[in-house]
Design a protein around this motif. Structure first.
Motif, PDB file in Angstrom:
ATOM      1  N   VAL A 124     -46.679 -13.686  19.577  1.00  0.00           N
ATOM      2  CA  VAL A 124     -48.135 -13.768  19.728  1.00  0.00           C
ATOM      3  C   VAL A 124     -48.565 -13.552  21.181  1.00  0.00           C
ATOM      4  N   PRO A 139     -46.094  -7.718  15.995  1.00  0.00           N
ATOM      5  CA  PRO A 139     -46.980  -7.737  17.159  1.00  0.00           C
ATOM      6  C   PRO A 139     -47.857  -6.496  17.251  1.00  0.00           C
ATOM      7  N   THR A 140     -49.035  -6.671  17.775  1.00  0.00           N
ATOM      8  CA  THR A 140     -49.982  -5.581  17.979  1.00  0.00           C
ATOM      9  C   THR A 140     -49.372  -4.493  18.862  1.00  0.00           C
ATOM     10  N   LYS A 156     -54.148 -15.641  13.805  1.00  0.00           N
ATOM     11  CA  LYS A 156     -52.761 -15.206  13.661  1.00  0.00           C
ATOM     12  C   LYS A 156     -51.819 -16.281  14.206  1.00  0.00           C
ATOM     13  N   VAL A 193     -55.943 -14.266  20.294  1.00  0.00           N
ATOM     14  CA  VAL A 193     -55.115 -13.808  19.188  1.00  0.00           C
ATOM     15  C   VAL A 193     -55.725 -14.216  17.854  1.00  0.00           C
ATOM     16  N   HIS A 248     -51.996  -6.050  13.091  1.00  0.00           N
ATOM     17  CA  HIS A 248     -52.315  -6.330  14.495  1.00  0.00           C
ATOM     18  C   HIS A 248     -52.885  -7.735  14.627  1.00  0.00           C
ATOM     19  N   SER A 249     -54.081  -7.939  15.164  1.00  0.00           N
ATOM     20  CA  SER A 249     -54.540  -9.317  15.414  1.00  0.00           C
ATOM     21  C   SER A 249     -55.944  -9.591  14.906  1.00  0.00           C
ATOM     22  N   ASP A 300     -49.254  -9.944  21.338  1.00  0.00           N
ATOM     23  CA  ASP A 300     -50.595  -9.732  20.784  1.00  0.00           C
ATOM     24  C   ASP A 300     -51.672 -10.026  21.812  1.00  0.00           C
ATOM     25  N   THR A 347     -60.217  -2.827  16.419  1.00  0.00           N
ATOM     26  CA  THR A 347     -59.988  -4.277  16.429  1.00  0.00           C
ATOM     27  C   THR A 347     -60.967  -4.938  15.464  1.00  0.00           C
TER      28      THR A 347
END
Length: 347
Positions: free
Chosen positions: A82, A226-227, A69, A66, A189-190, A85, A250
């Motif tokens: 998380v 959250p993603t 984050k 993650v 997102h992350s 994520d 990403t």
């Protein structure tokens, strides 16, 4: 020298670890698929691959974390997202190759066994697995005083999926004239959180309770979104359409991820004005005085997943995505690359 030593005195509480396992067992069962052959607690998870459904299986593996984050979760003292994520980062990487995620394992490294916090982490992992349709079949929680401070932790996840050998999506069928469809993200997102924290907290002096212009939630709530997990809509699409390539945006943003699946002789032209960029990205860019290319190299900018499809099927795919509840946009096209031209151009 007569004083007795114990593991607990050294900072590792086995009784609390056992209590944690007891607390999460009912949660883990919520993710079970029929192929799972044992419950949590063995030396390894057992999963029976059903070869009746797939003739020539190829296993696809992914591992991820993650990132920083986690620092936002610690600042907010909110740990139930998380884990989502964590699952998202691996299952999204698997589904882009046309694979169905089968099972997931997590690794939690901690400085101190905080049962309530760790249960929250697993609640997130379970929610992510349910959304992705995969089973949580094992994991490890490592209490490591001396490596991590008392309230610190880190997460890693591991996922295995399967795809029919002849149906692997690798971008090899992409041609000039194909279109790029972008599916909306759920915020940052992350990826990019080291830059986010540097700009918003260190340089601007903001805190997680502050509000930024144009953003309804507090800064902490916005950053902890959250993603998105794209497994179900992507699997639906590839069963019904010829999706030539899929990109998970990403780390590396647009510039590093798109070239992973587009042939070298091609250039991907992205039309920047073809989708709405969430306000959080604009605020980060303004506050940090960040160049546009850097934003597109670090962040998803509101697009979490990209599909490369033929122009002929693009309309039907857009219609299907809308029916599935996804916000999707035609954001670009595949063009013939000129000499010395970058593989991704923003227009």
């Amino acid at each position: 020298m007569d004083e007795k030593a114990s593991y607990k005195d050294a900072g590792v509480d086995i009784d609390q670890a056992n209590l944690f396992i007891k607390r999460i067992l009912p949660l883990i069962k919520l993710t079970s698929r029929k192929e799972v052959m044992n419950s949590i607690g063995g030396f390894g998870g057992l999963f029976h691959l059903d070869l009746k459904k797939i003739k020539d299986p190829v296993l696809v593996a992914s591992t991820d974390g993650v990132g920083t984050k986690i620092k936002i979760a610690q600042m907010m003292n909110k740990h139930d997202t998380v884990g989502i994520d964590l699952v998202a980062m691996s299952v999204n990487d698997i589904v882009v190759q046309g694979a169905e995620p089968l099972f997931f394992l997590d690794y939690i490294a901690i400085g101190h066994m905080d049962v309530e916090r760790n249960v929250q982490l697993i609640e997130g992992v379970v929610a992510g697995c349910q959304e992705a349709g995969c089973s949580l079949i094992g994991g490890e929680t490592a209490e490591m005083p001396g490596i991590y401070a008392k309230d610190e932790y880190d997460l890693a996840g591991f996922c295995i999926g399967v795809v029919e050998n002849g149906k692997i999506i690798d971008g090899s069928d992409i041609h000039v004239g194909d279109l790029v469809i972008g599916i909306a993200s759920n915020g940052i997102h992350s990826n990019g959180y080291s830059l986010v924290r540097n700009v918003l907290f260190e340089k601007a002096g903001l805190n997680v309770l502050d509000h930024l212009e144009g953003i309804e939630n507090s800064l902490g709530e916005e950053l902890l979104r959250p993603t998105r997990i794209y497994v179900k809509p992507i699997l639906n699409l590839i069963k019904n359409f010829n999706v030539k390539g899929i990109v998970h945006i990403t780390g590396g943003g647009f510039f590093d991820n798109i070239p992973r699946i587009v042939p070298r002789q091609c250039c991907t032209a992205i039309k920047k004005a073809s989708w709405p960029v969430p306000p959080i990205f604009n605020r980060i860019q303004e506050i940090g005085n960040i160049e546009e290319d850097e934003m597109f190299r670090v962040f998803n900018m509101g697009i979490g997943m990209m599909l490369v499809v033929s122009e002929k099927e693009a309309g039907d795919i857009m219609e299907r995505l809308n029916m599935l509840g996804e916000k999707a946009y035609i954001i670009g096209s595949i063009e013939k690359a000129a000499p010395e031209q970058s593989s991704v151009s923003l227009i």
